[in-house]
Scaffold this active site. Structure first.
Site, mmCIF file in Angstrom:
data_model
loop_
_atom_site.group_PDB
_atom_site.id
_atom_site.type_symbol
_atom_site.label_atom_id
_atom_site.label_comp_id
_atom_site.label_asym_id
_atom_site.label_seq_id
_atom_site.Cartn_x
_atom_site.Cartn_y
_atom_site.Cartn_z
ATOM 1 C CG ASN A 185 43.092 43.130 45.811
ATOM 2 O OD1 ASN A 185 43.879 43.456 46.691
ATOM 3 N ND2 ASN A 185 43.415 43.175 44.528
ATOM 4 N NE ARG A 190 38.682 45.017 45.699
ATOM 5 C CZ ARG A 190 38.702 44.114 44.737
ATOM 6 N NH1 ARG A 190 38.274 42.889 44.971
ATOM 7 N NH2 ARG A 190 39.159 44.407 43.549
ATOM 8 C CG ASN A 249 35.523 36.741 41.952
ATOM 9 O OD1 ASN A 249 36.273 37.157 41.069
ATOM 10 N ND2 ASN A 249 34.667 37.522 42.586
ATOM 11 C CG HIS A 297 40.643 41.587 34.101
ATOM 12 N ND1 HIS A 297 39.388 41.266 33.616
ATOM 13 C CD2 HIS A 297 40.433 42.080 35.361
ATOM 14 C CE1 HIS A 297 38.471 41.570 34.527
ATOM 15 N NE2 HIS A 297 39.085 42.055 35.602
ATOM 16 C CG ASP A 340 47.627 27.569 30.050
ATOM 17 O OD1 ASP A 340 46.642 27.845 29.330
ATOM 18 O OD2 ASP A 340 48.808 27.732 29.690
ATOM 19 C CB SER A 396 31.540 44.359 39.651
ATOM 20 O OG SER A 396 32.736 43.893 39.044
ATOM 21 N NE ARG A 433 34.108 47.738 38.097
ATOM 22 C CZ ARG A 433 34.874 47.185 39.038
ATOM 23 N NH1 ARG A 433 34.801 45.872 39.257
ATOM 24 N NH2 ARG A 433 35.703 47.919 39.739
ATOM 25 N NE ARG A 437 37.593 46.917 36.937
ATOM 26 C CZ ARG A 437 38.378 46.706 38.007
ATOM 27 N NH1 ARG A 437 38.675 45.482 38.364
ATOM 28 N NH2 ARG A 437 38.856 47.711 38.710
HETATM 29 C C1 DQA Z 1 35.867 40.991 40.201
HETATM 30 C C2 DQA Z 1 36.098 41.941 39.044
HETATM 31 C C3 DQA Z 1 37.569 42.126 38.776
HETATM 32 O O1 DQA Z 1 37.760 43.022 37.683
HETATM 33 C C4 DQA Z 1 38.257 42.699 39.999
HETATM 34 O O2 DQA Z 1 39.639 42.804 39.758
HETATM 35 C C5 DQA Z 1 37.970 41.921 41.225
HETATM 36 C C6 DQA Z 1 36.617 41.417 41.445
HETATM 37 C C7 DQA Z 1 34.392 40.902 40.582
HETATM 38 O O3 DQA Z 1 34.065 40.009 41.361
HETATM 39 O O4 DQA Z 1 33.566 41.695 40.125
HETATM 40 O O5 DQA Z 1 38.813 41.775 42.083
HETATM 41 O O6 DQA Z 1 36.298 39.693 39.819
#
Ligand code: DQA
Length: 146
Positions: free
Chosen positions: A10, A17, A71, A77, A84, A99, A104, A108
């Protein structure tokens, strides 16, 4: 020296987004800023964003890099497979969350990647990526760090 920058699911839609949480900077802009910062320190940077966990693990198996900035998105999570793979890559790993994941939703709060990351930043927005790059640049020999 080569930095491998990885972005998980994502994050290809960064800038569009959930902008209230992740901001308006696009992934292309993030990559460009990271590449510029790395180059200032004499490092090359290659990047992969994928929504497919296996593709990221396959990329880590190529072992053609000296440090990793990642990232992992939501994989952070729950993905023991990615955890691994990061542990096995034998180079310094810097984990970035745009974030403040700690503040949150409850799901998370778990980070299964954190114990194999030698540097972790969350809640600093996109500049967190540059903090991770700076940490790599300041770490004289990343292979000695883990
Ligand atoms: C994230 C935080 C994650 O919980 C989330 O699923 C993301 C982005 C962040 O950059 O804050 O896709 O890794």
């Amino acid at each position: 020296m080569r930095i491998l920058l990885l972005n998980g699911p994502n994050l290809g839609r960064l800038g569009r987004r959930n902008v209230a949480v992740y901001g308006t900077t696009t992934l292309a802009q993030v990559v460009e800023a990271c590449r510029t910062r790395a180059a200032e320190g004499g490092w090359e940077l290659t990047h992969l964003q994928s929504n497919h966990e296996g593709a990221v693990i396959d990329r880590l198996e190529e072992r053609d890099y000296d440090a990793v900035v990642i990232n992992p998105g939501a994989w952070s999570h729950y993905s023991y497979a990615l955890r691994d793979a990061l542990e096995a890559c034998d180079v310094a790993v810097a984990e970035v969350h745009i974030s403040a994941v700690e503040e949150r939703e409850a799901f998370r709060q778990t980070d299964v990647v954190a114990d194999v990351s030698q540097f972790r930043v969350s809640g600093h927005g996109v500049p967190g990526y540059l903090e991770a790059i700076d940490w790599i640049l300041e770490t004289a020999d990343p292979r000695q760090t883990p």
